[in-house]
Design an enzyme around this catalytic site. Structure first.
Site, PDB file in Angstrom:
ATOM      1  N   MET A 186      61.823  33.589  34.894  1.00  0.00           N
ATOM      2  CA  MET A 186      61.193  34.833  34.441  1.00  0.00           C
ATOM      3  C   MET A 186      60.281  35.375  35.543  1.00  0.00           C
ATOM      4  O   MET A 186      59.384  36.186  35.263  1.00  0.00           O
ATOM      5  CB  MET A 186      60.405  34.608  33.152  1.00  0.00           C
ATOM      6  CG  MET A 186      61.317  34.183  31.992  1.00  0.00           C
ATOM      7  SD  MET A 186      60.639  34.599  30.373  1.00  0.00           S
ATOM      8  CE  MET A 186      59.149  33.660  30.378  1.00  0.00           C
ATOM      9  N   LEU A 192      56.990  33.380  40.400  1.00  0.00           N
ATOM     10  CA  LEU A 192      57.492  32.113  40.937  1.00  0.00           C
ATOM     11  C   LEU A 192      56.382  31.269  41.541  1.00  0.00           C
ATOM     12  O   LEU A 192      55.500  31.774  42.232  1.00  0.00           O
ATOM     13  CB  LEU A 192      58.572  32.391  41.986  1.00  0.00           C
ATOM     14  CG  LEU A 192      59.791  33.174  41.468  1.00  0.00           C
ATOM     15  CD1 LEU A 192      60.825  33.333  42.587  1.00  0.00           C
ATOM     16  CD2 LEU A 192      60.422  32.515  40.257  1.00  0.00           C
ATOM     17  N   HIS A 218      59.270  26.418  40.314  1.00  0.00           N
ATOM     18  CA  HIS A 218      60.538  27.153  40.453  1.00  0.00           C
ATOM     19  C   HIS A 218      61.199  26.815  41.790  1.00  0.00           C
ATOM     20  O   HIS A 218      62.409  26.610  41.866  1.00  0.00           O
ATOM     21  CB  HIS A 218      60.292  28.665  40.402  1.00  0.00           C
ATOM     22  CG  HIS A 218      59.695  29.173  39.137  1.00  0.00           C
ATOM     23  ND1 HIS A 218      58.401  29.662  39.059  1.00  0.00           N
ATOM     24  CD2 HIS A 218      60.194  29.279  37.878  1.00  0.00           C
ATOM     25  CE1 HIS A 218      58.152  30.059  37.819  1.00  0.00           C
ATOM     26  NE2 HIS A 218      59.213  29.835  37.077  1.00  0.00           N
ATOM     27  N   GLN A 258      63.430  23.062  25.750  1.00  0.00           N
ATOM     28  CA  GLN A 258      64.363  24.090  26.223  1.00  0.00           C
ATOM     29  C   GLN A 258      65.589  23.450  26.896  1.00  0.00           C
ATOM     30  O   GLN A 258      66.717  23.905  26.711  1.00  0.00           O
ATOM     31  CB  GLN A 258      63.654  25.020  27.207  1.00  0.00           C
ATOM     32  CG  GLN A 258      64.565  26.018  27.901  1.00  0.00           C
ATOM     33  CD  GLN A 258      63.773  27.016  28.709  1.00  0.00           C
ATOM     34  OE1 GLN A 258      63.258  27.982  28.158  1.00  0.00           O
ATOM     35  NE2 GLN A 258      63.654  26.801  30.006  1.00  0.00           N
ATOM     36  N   ARG A 288      51.802  30.640  33.405  1.00  0.00           N
ATOM     37  CA  ARG A 288      50.687  30.965  32.493  1.00  0.00           C
ATOM     38  C   ARG A 288      49.367  30.351  32.938  1.00  0.00           C
ATOM     39  O   ARG A 288      48.324  30.712  32.399  1.00  0.00           O
ATOM     40  CB  ARG A 288      51.028  30.534  31.066  1.00  0.00           C
ATOM     41  CG  ARG A 288      52.149  31.378  30.459  1.00  0.00           C
ATOM     42  CD  ARG A 288      52.355  31.097  28.985  1.00  0.00           C
ATOM     43  NE  ARG A 288      53.212  32.105  28.364  1.00  0.00           N
ATOM     44  CZ  ARG A 288      54.516  31.963  28.127  1.00  0.00           C
ATOM     45  NH1 ARG A 288      55.132  30.842  28.455  1.00  0.00           N
ATOM     46  NH2 ARG A 288      55.216  32.935  27.571  1.00  0.00           N
TER      47      ARG A 288
END
Ligand code: AMP
Length: 294
Positions: free
Chosen positions: A41, A44, A48, A164, A198
């Site tokens: 999303m 980065l 990631h 996930q 976040r």
């Protein structure tokens, strides 16, 4: 593997259209190249990048998608304020051998008459599935769409979002999708906090408190090794988080595959907590240790 991609030198090709993306991928596959795909999303960070580096090490070409998926956010969640900075993301990717950056529009992913959702049960139930109703339906739907647009041989996901990874693996197995799901370890700050887009929301005081999430997991791993039962391990994790002022959403030890009760297989400790307006999750895998009692 085939010869090194020109991307290593020239920088990634920026693709917006799913049709173009798919044509590019199919042409590369037809040329015998193994393709790795890293869905993100954006915003980065080194977590990631670790997935991208792993994909680049194992594949000839790497595609990275950047798409903030509206359907995986609840109405009260942070979709509007989620950090978006494509320029910084492209700079972050430089030198990591990415051949394509795929950034589709919301309209391309969800055309006006869009009416299809992928609903996963099993590992999508409980934990994030309970606390974020519809979240995994949004994740599964967008990942399935991305796998059509980016028909890679292997897709790389972070263990950071353990539930996930189980949901995506379940979907891939159940729908027979021709892609290998590869789960990569969680990258952490030196003090143990799992890297997350976040984390940028945290005030300096909350950032200090946030380390209690990984501390709780380390404590769980220590207790697990001593043969402690699950209920006291869960209580200890909760106490560690609460004493740091974290609002605990859950602190649990479950089977690492089904996310149901632990039997004889590997287990995972899962935590989620709230610091101010920020919600963070983390987890730690625990080795199998035979028959378990609660
Ligand atoms: P996101 O952009 O948050 O959707 O994450 C994209 C991918 O990066 C997902 O597969 C995440 O699990 C993975 N990821 C996020 N944080 C980390 C981390 N700290 N270490 C490794 N992978 C991560």
């Amino acid at each position: 593997m085939a010869a090194a991609s020109e991307a290593a030198v020239a920088g990634p090709q920026f693709v917006v259209g799913p049709g173009e993306m798919r044509r590019e991928l199919l042409a590369a596959r037809a040329a015998g190249r193994r393709i790795g795909f890293v869905p993100t999303m954006g915003a980065l960070h080194a977590g990631h990048v670790s997935l991208i580096d792993r994909a680049a090490a194992e594949c000839d070409d790497v595609a990275v998608s950047v798409f903030v998926n509206p359907t995986q956010f609840g109405p009260e969640e942070d979709f509007a304020r989620y950090p978006r900075n494509l320029e910084a993301d492209l700079a972050r990717l430089a030198g990591h051998g990415v051949r394509w950056v795929f950034a589709p529009s919301v309209e391309a992913v969800y055309p006006q008459a869009h009416a299809t959702r992928i609903v996963v049960a099993g590992p999508a139930l409980g934990f994030e599935g309970d606390l974020r109703p519809g979240h995994f339906t949004g994740v599964a739907t967008v990942v399935c769409w991305l796998f059509q647009a980016v028909p890679a041989h292997a897709a790389y996901f972070g263990a950071k979002d353990w539930q996930q990874t189980r949901v995506v693996s379940r979907m891939v197995a159940d729908l027979g999708l021709p892609v290998e799901v590869i789960v990569c370890p969680t990258e952490r700050e030196p003090d143990g906090l799992a890297l997350s887009s976040r984390n940028t929301y945290l005030s300096p005081a909350d950032r200090q408190r946030a380390v209690a999430l990984s501390q709780a997991l380390a404590e769980a791993a220590g207790l697990w090794l001593t043969g402690a039962e699950i209920t006291p391990i869960e209580s200890a994790m909760r106490a560690t988080m609460e004493s740091a002022g974290i609002g605990v959403d859950y602190a649990a030890v479950v089977d690492s595959e089904s996310l149901g009760p632990v039997t004889t297989g590997a287990a995972v400790a899962l935590v989620a907590g709230r610091l101010g307006t920020t919600r963070l999750i983390d987890n730690r895998l625990l080795p199998p240790r035979g028959a378990i009692s609660r």
